[in-house]
Write an enzyme that holds these catalytic residues in place. Structure first.
Site, PDB file in Angstrom:
ATOM      1  N   SER A   1     -12.771  -4.693   0.912  1.00 30.87           N
ATOM      2  CA  SER A   1     -13.690  -4.058  -0.031  1.00 30.87           C
ATOM      3  C   SER A   1     -15.122  -4.214   0.471  1.00 30.87           C
ATOM      4  O   SER A   1     -16.045  -4.508  -0.293  1.00 30.87           O
ATOM      5  CB  SER A   1     -13.536  -4.655  -1.435  1.00 30.87           C
TER       6      SER A   1
ATOM      7  N   LEU B   1     -21.178   0.894  -2.439  1.00 28.69           N
ATOM      8  CA  LEU B   1     -22.299   0.606  -1.543  1.00 28.69           C
ATOM      9  C   LEU B   1     -22.506   1.701  -0.511  1.00 28.69           C
ATOM     10  O   LEU B   1     -23.036   1.452   0.568  1.00 28.69           O
ATOM     11  CB  LEU B   1     -22.064  -0.742  -0.852  1.00 28.69           C
ATOM     12  N   THR B   2     -22.111   2.918  -0.830  1.00 31.17           N
ATOM     13  CA  THR B   2     -22.281   4.035   0.092  1.00 31.17           C
ATOM     14  C   THR B   2     -23.314   5.046  -0.395  1.00 31.17           C
ATOM     15  O   THR B   2     -23.674   5.962   0.347  1.00 31.17           O
ATOM     16  CB  THR B   2     -20.954   4.786   0.300  1.00 31.17           C
TER      17      THR B   2
ATOM     18  N   TYR C   1       0.841  -1.195   0.000  1.00 34.14           N
ATOM     19  CA  TYR C   1       0.000   0.000   0.000  1.00 34.14           C
ATOM     20  C   TYR C   1       0.880   1.250   0.000  1.00 34.14           C
ATOM     21  O   TYR C   1       1.608   1.516   0.954  1.00 34.14           O
ATOM     22  CB  TYR C   1      -0.929   0.019   1.205  1.00 34.14           C
TER      23      TYR C   1
ATOM     24  N   LYS D   1     -22.594   7.002  -2.816  1.00 32.37           N
ATOM     25  CA  LYS D   1     -21.781   8.092  -3.366  1.00 32.37           C
ATOM     26  C   LYS D   1     -21.774   8.091  -4.886  1.00 32.37           C
ATOM     27  O   LYS D   1     -21.662   9.149  -5.519  1.00 32.37           O
ATOM     28  CB  LYS D   1     -20.357   7.964  -2.829  1.00 32.37           C
TER      29      LYS D   1
ATOM     30  N   ALA E   1     -17.418  -2.250  -1.334  1.00 34.41           N
ATOM     31  CA  ALA E   1     -17.206  -2.343  -2.788  1.00 34.41           C
ATOM     32  C   ALA E   1     -16.552  -1.072  -3.319  1.00 34.41           C
ATOM     33  O   ALA E   1     -16.947  -0.534  -4.351  1.00 34.41           O
ATOM     34  CB  ALA E   1     -18.510  -2.638  -3.519  1.00 34.41           C
TER      35      ALA E   1
END
Length: 370
Positions: free
Chosen positions: A261, A268-269, A110, A271, A264
């Site tokens: 995730s 799934l917010t 990351y 947004k 996702a």
């Protein structure tokens, strides 16, 4: 070698289950699965409840039932990180830790190690035993260290992670994916050595197929080390680990199943929508938003009824299915929504309504095998 760019390149070329030249058409689960595989209503963790991860010689690791995902921290390849986000991140993390969430997930890949550096800086002023830190070894198949050190590569990588985080040990150390050139017995020896040297308290895997998980578990047992966890993509748009019976099997083994995730990558917010899709670098659950919108509408309806955010409902769904959600957080509003997912439960009818608009999800040969 920028591991974050290698990871994103891999996801773009097909490591993510729905990545590729075109978006895949989602498959609905068998209606017989609607409302099934749900924990009893009495299972209702709050922010200070603790999941127990098995260790070889210490007491259980007690981690919050929701994990702070640090993939975005410092990661420009996927998440387009900007350094001026640091103040918001500090506020978010303070809110989470003060609320009782004590579990942080990062990886050497990351931000090519930058995420680990940020994690170390963020927790430097807190007692070490007040936070549970989890990181991952990428195990690139052609990396010189992995080829020259088939057993000790995880040990060497973990020492690098510890140096970046300025820590003496991590609580949980994962194999990021089954892409390593080494055999599972050799990787198991390396992971066990991490435990025996005191560099990690517990070990696990991510993205492992169930059969490979069982193989790794047997090999680690030869060294007196339990396999504590498997972390796979799981959410309303990818129920594969649940539908295949893997989540229930982990529970029978006293193994914690972690979902990454879990939202996702923001799909799934609420947004994103068909007119405003997520960035192209968000490769997980990468379906056309037209296919996802009926699912979001159900989540939004339940969220209005519950007085919760859409994200909180989606995360509570994972908790209801016995998945410990890893959720990416980079600002205070995301932190608030994460905490909001705890301390209550979707009822059986609500879970069934979400299941009716869920997707099976897919696996890939290179990465998402579990």
């Amino acid at each position: 070698m920028d591991k974050s760019k290698i990871l994103q390149t891999g996801l773009t070329s097909g490591m993510a289950a729905t990545a590729g030249l075109h978006k895949s058409k989602p498959k609905r689960p068998d209606p017989e699965q609607d409302g099934r595989n749900t924990l009893p209503q009495s299972s209702c963790p709050d922010a200070r409840s603790r999941a127990k991860f098995a260790t070889a010689k210490d007491p259980f690791i007690e981690a919050s039932n929701l994990c702070i995902g640090a993939w975005s921290w410092g990661d420009k390849s996927t998440w387009h990180w900007k350094d001026d986000e640091m103040p918001a991140l500090k506020d978010a993390l303070k809110y989470l830790l003060d609320s009782g969430i004590n579990f942080i997930d990062t990886a050497e890949a990351y931000g090519d190690g930058r995420s680990e550096e940020i994690v170390g800086d963020m927790i430097a002023d807190r007692p070490r035993d007040s936070v549970v830190i989890q990181t991952k070894w990428l195990g690139l198949p052609l990396a010189p260290s992995n080829l020259l050190h088939p057993v000790d590569a995880p040990v060497k990588a973990l020492k690098g992670s510890l140096s970046r985080m300025k820590l003496d040990y991590v609580d949980i150390y994962l194999v990021h994916g089954h892409i390593h050139a080494q055999s599972i017995p050799n990787v198991a020896k390396g992971l066990a050595e991490c435990v025996h040297q005191g560099l990690a308290r517990a070990v696990g895997v991510a993205n492992y197929a169930f059969n490979d998980f069982v193989h790794m578990r047997k090999e680690l047992a030869k060294h007196g080390v339990p396999l504590a966890t498997n972390q796979c993509e799981y959410n309303v748009l990818r129920r594969y680990p649940e539908l295949e019976g893997h989540v229930a099997a982990y529970r029978e083994m006293d193994v914690i199943f972690q979902s990454y995730s879990s939202l996702a990558q923001g799909r799934l917010t609420g947004k994103y929508n068909a007119e405003h899709p997520p960035p192209s670098t968000y490769r997980f659950s990468n379906y056309d938003m037209e296919s996802v919108e009926p699912t979001i509408q159900v989540l939004e309806e339940i969220a209005r009824k519950k007085g919760k955010s859409v994200a909180a409902v989606a995360l509570n769904y994972n908790l209801s299915k016995d998945a410990l959600p890893v959720v990416g957080v980079r600002n205070p509003e995301q932190a608030r929504q994460a905490v909001e997912a705890l301390g209550w439960r979707l009822d059986r009818e609500e879970v069934e309504a979400i299941d009716k608009h869920s997707f099976v999800g897919k696996t890939t040969m290179l990465w998402q095998q579990g």
